[in-house]
Design an enzyme around this catalytic site. Structure first.
Site: not given
Ligand code: 4NP
Length: 161
Positions: A13, A16, A18-20, A127
């Site tokens: 993602c 790294n 939340c989703r992955s 996201d």
């Molecule tokens: P992820 O979510 O891609 O599912 O881990 C996010 C985590 C952090 C951010 C964006 C999305 N950020 O902008 O810091």
């Protein structure tokens, strides 16, 4: 019968956190006891070394998934060669990964997580970072469905003559 030993899956993602890592935790539980290696990474490096987001950890733990991995950034020099499946959460991150595979050597390893959904209707894993609790639950619903579909595909390929 071909062995499914050493099938290696990398979920990707943006951050790294939340989703992955949630996909990693869910897949590890579903594939428990099977010789499948599972990891996750982000296309961005903002959160390197961090535990998954506390909101995701809390929502996931209510479903029995304990997320303990630390964030790392996708490493084109290692990950393209190492993993059999590079499973990306959304189109933006898929474009980022494809950009790193300039010569398209690894094109066939790259897929979108939602391609493996069996019951959920979704084009991407959205996201959840800037949203509320429902967003995290929705992500987990998609990931549980897609992980089951991906595991089925890996098992089918392993048993193909
Ligand atoms: P992820 O979510 O891609 O599912 O881990 C996010 C985590 C952090 C951010 C964006 C999305 N950020 O902008 O810091």
């Amino acid at each position: 019968m071909k062995s499914h030993a050493n099938t290696k899956v990398l979920f990707v993602c943006l951050g790294n956190i939340c989703r992955s890592p949630a996909a990693e935790g869910i897949m590890k539980k579903k594939a428990e006891g099977l010789p499948i290696e599972i990891d996750s990474a982000g296309t961005a490096g903002y959160h390197i070394g961090e535990l998954p987001d506390s909101r995701m950890r809390s929502h996931a733990s209510k479903r029995g998934y304990h997320l303990t991995s630390r964030a790392r950034q996708f490493d084109a020099a290692v990950d393209f060669e190492k993993f059999d499946y590079i499973v990306v959460m959304d189109e933006n991150n898929k474009r980022s990964i494809e950009y790193l595979d300039r010569r398209k050597h690894y094109h066939q390893k790259i897929s979108l997580m939602t391609e493996y959904c069996q019951t959920m209707q979704a084009d991407e894993v959205p996201d959840p970072y800037y949203g509320g609790p429902d967003g995290f639950e929705h992500v987990l619903d998609i990931l549980e469905d897609a992980c089951s579909g991906l595991l089925k595909k890996i098992m089918n390929e392993s048993s193909a003559p």
